[in-house]
Design a protein around this motif. Structure first.
Motif, short mmCIF file in Angstrom:
data_model
loop_
_atom_site.label_atom_id
_atom_site.label_comp_id
_atom_site.label_asym_id
_atom_site.label_seq_id
_atom_site.Cartn_x
_atom_site.Cartn_y
_atom_site.Cartn_z
N GLY A 1 4.46 3.26 -6.63
CA GLY A 1 4.92 4.11 -5.30
C GLY A 1 5.03 3.07 -4.24
O GLY A 1 5.89 2.02 -4.18
N SER B 1 -0.45 -1.38 1.16
CA SER B 1 0.51 -0.25 0.88
C SER B 1 1.19 -0.06 2.60
O SER B 1 1.08 -0.57 3.62
CB SER B 1 -0.27 1.06 0.77
N SER B 2 2.03 0.74 2.47
CA SER B 2 2.83 1.17 3.59
C SER B 2 1.82 1.98 4.49
O SER B 2 0.78 2.58 3.86
CB SER B 2 4.19 1.97 3.47
N PRO C 1 0.25 5.10 6.33
CA PRO C 1 0.42 6.71 6.28
C PRO C 1 1.59 7.28 6.97
O PRO C 1 2.51 8.01 6.69
CB PRO C 1 -0.85 7.35 6.37
N GLU C 2 1.90 6.39 8.15
CA GLU C 2 2.93 7.11 9.19
C GLU C 2 4.32 6.92 8.43
O GLU C 2 4.99 7.53 8.87
CB GLU C 2 2.74 6.17 10.42
N PHE C 3 4.22 5.76 7.52
CA PHE C 3 5.44 5.73 6.82
C PHE C 3 5.52 6.19 5.38
O PHE C 3 6.04 5.32 4.49
CB PHE C 3 6.02 4.38 6.96
N LYS C 4 4.53 7.12 5.06
CA LYS C 4 4.27 7.73 3.78
C LYS C 4 3.57 6.74 2.80
O LYS C 4 3.99 6.89 1.59
CB LYS C 4 6.01 8.00 3.10
N GLY C 5 2.94 6.00 3.07
CA GLY C 5 1.98 5.11 2.51
C GLY C 5 0.49 5.70 2.29
O GLY C 5 0.22 6.76 2.58
N GLU C 6 -0.28 4.93 1.45
CA GLU C 6 -1.48 5.22 1.29
C GLU C 6 -2.43 5.18 2.26
O GLU C 6 -2.65 4.08 2.52
CB GLU C 6 -2.01 4.95 -0.22
N LYS C 7 -3.49 6.21 2.42
CA LYS C 7 -4.53 5.93 3.42
C LYS C 7 -5.56 4.89 2.65
O LYS C 7 -5.88 5.08 1.55
CB LYS C 7 -5.00 7.32 3.81
#
Length: 151
Positions: free
Chosen positions: A21, A37-38, A40-46
């Motif tokens: 991912g 990760s990216s 969350p604002e850019f579809k990454g994991e929290k």
């Protein structure tokens, strides 16, 4: 004839392994791995560090370490140091980028005679921090100094 000063060249290396991912692992010899990760604002994991987090944290950490170097050189006794950092990401010049980073260091020194030298050390740290001098973002430092209570 005056001798020409030579400067060392330093290299810092890391490796990156994609996991799945938008998750990867940053590796560097003799250091703990770091999952990223990216945001969350850019579809990454929290719950994982992001490049954006690390960028802002690197400015904050560099100002701290540079300040501590100046303070040690001036004989300032630092009792406590905590700092909040906020990176402002905006759409500017046709792309998203960090336009400013605001640092709020809270510094406690041993005695009142150390307040002015500590302020000077912070100004020097802000002006001479390697990371700050390497980024396009405007870095603003809003320090708060106090004398630590006597033990």
């Amino acid at each position: 004839m005056e001798a020409k000063k030579t400067y060392k060249v330093f290299r810092f290396e890391s490796e990156l392994r994609w996991n799945s991912g938008l998750r990867a692992t940053v590796c560097s010899p003799a250091k703990p791995d770091l999952e990223v990760s990216s945001p969350p604002e850019f579809k990454g994991e929290k719950g994982l560090w992001t490049p954006e987090d690390l960028f802002v944290a690197s400015v904050n950490a560099c100002v701290l370490i540079t300040f501590l170097s100046y303070a040690r050189h001036k004989g300032i006794e630092i009792v406590d140091y905590e700092a909040e950092a906020e990176g402002v990401m905006e759409y500017a010049d046709g792309k998203y980028r960090f336009t400013e980073i605001n640092l709020h260091p809270h510094v406690a020194v041993k005695g009142p005679e150390q307040l002015d030298p500590a302020r000077e050390a912070m100004a020097n740290a802000h002006n001479n921090c390697l990371i700050t001098n390497s980024v396009r973002s405007e870095v603003k430092v809003f320090p708060d100094f106090r004398v630590a209570p006597a033990e």
